[in-house]
Enzyme design. Structure first.
Site, PDB file in Angstrom:
ATOM      1  CB  THR A 170       1.504 -12.614  -7.526  1.00 11.49           C
ATOM      2  OG1 THR A 170       1.157 -12.549  -8.910  1.00 11.49           O
ATOM      3  CG2 THR A 170       0.507 -11.786  -6.727  1.00 11.49           C
ATOM      4  CG  ASN A 171       3.813  -9.594 -11.384  1.00 11.29           C
ATOM      5  OD1 ASN A 171       2.924  -9.372 -12.185  1.00 11.29           O
ATOM      6  ND2 ASN A 171       4.645 -10.626 -11.513  1.00 11.29           N
ATOM      7  CD  GLN A 172       0.551  -3.154  -8.645  1.00 13.63           C
ATOM      8  OE1 GLN A 172       0.775  -2.344  -9.529  1.00 13.63           O
ATOM      9  NE2 GLN A 172       0.382  -2.806  -7.389  1.00 13.63           N
TER      10      GLN A 172
END
Ligand code: CTP
Length: 205
Positions: free
Chosen positions: A18-20
């Site tokens: 995933t990412n931030q």
């Protein structure tokens, strides 16, 4: 229609890629669009945010889920604002159990996700498309190139390190007229300025 938040691509039953992205910018854009009188559908990756009043929210997990939800609604939309931080790759073989620690390295094979904004922008008689670009360097050059590649009339660029998880941001808008700076401000203020900019670009009805 607006997309927001991160996508999550499972590696096994408890882990993923995933990412931030927090979703804050996309949710602010959804709120600003409702305030401006639009009917808004928000296709959202996993976030902890409350749905802005008056917004129809469709929850998705992976980029492929988001792609499906967006493509099913794209023809009915007048404007598509693609704020989501979509994972470009997903693990091809997610395990149906928690992967156990082994002795050596583990290799993950990643496959390419669909380019959701690119596909919507290529639709005949599709909606007016607005892209976002999260860059870590060379903001202007990368953003200009991205707008051309995706063939979209408007792109809002920001620095990933200035926006992910924050309540403030700064945007640089790129369109056929040139470059428009929206300086550091709360995301809801920027979202209202963006909606105003989009409204000016739309054909009068
Ligand atoms: N986007 C999308 N589908 C993808 C990847 C991105 O719809 N699979 C959209 C994003 O919502 C954003 C725009 O495309 O509006 C640009 O996203 P970004 O991640 O900055 O660019 P990429 O096209 O993925 O290029 P790169 O990661 O190489 O910078």
């Amino acid at each position: 229609m607006i997309t927001a938040g991160p996508t999550y691509e499972p590696i096994d039953t408890v882990r993923g890629v995933t990412n931030q992205s927090s979703g804050k910018m996309g949710y602010a854009v959804a709120q600003a669009a409702v305030e401006a009188g639009a009917e808004v559908t928000l296709v959202s990756g996993a976030t902890v945010l409350a749905t802005p009043a008056g917004v129809e929210r469709v929850d998705v997990t992976t980029a492929r889920d988001m792609h499906k939800a967006v493509m099913a609604r794209a023809k009915q939309a007048d404007v598509f604002i693609s704020v989501a931080a979509v994972a470009d790759y997903y693990p091809v073989d997610p395990q149906p159990h928690k992967i156990k620690r082994g002795d050596g390295n583990l290799k993950l094979e990643l496959a390419l996700n669909p380019d959701i904004l690119g596909e919507v922008a290529a639709l005949p008689k599709g909606p007016f498309c607005v892209g976002f670009a999260a860059e870590t360097e060379d903001l202007n050059a990368n953003a200009q190139a991205k707008r051309k590649k995706k063939r979209i009339p408007l792109l809002a660029a920001n620095l990933a390190q200035e926006t992910f998880g924050k309540d403030t941001n700064a945007l640089t808008l790129f369109d056929d007229e040139g470059v428009h700076e929206l300086p550091l401000a709360p995301k809801i203020v920027l979202a209202r300025q963006l909606i105003e900019h989009i409204a000016k670009m739309l054909p009068r009805r």
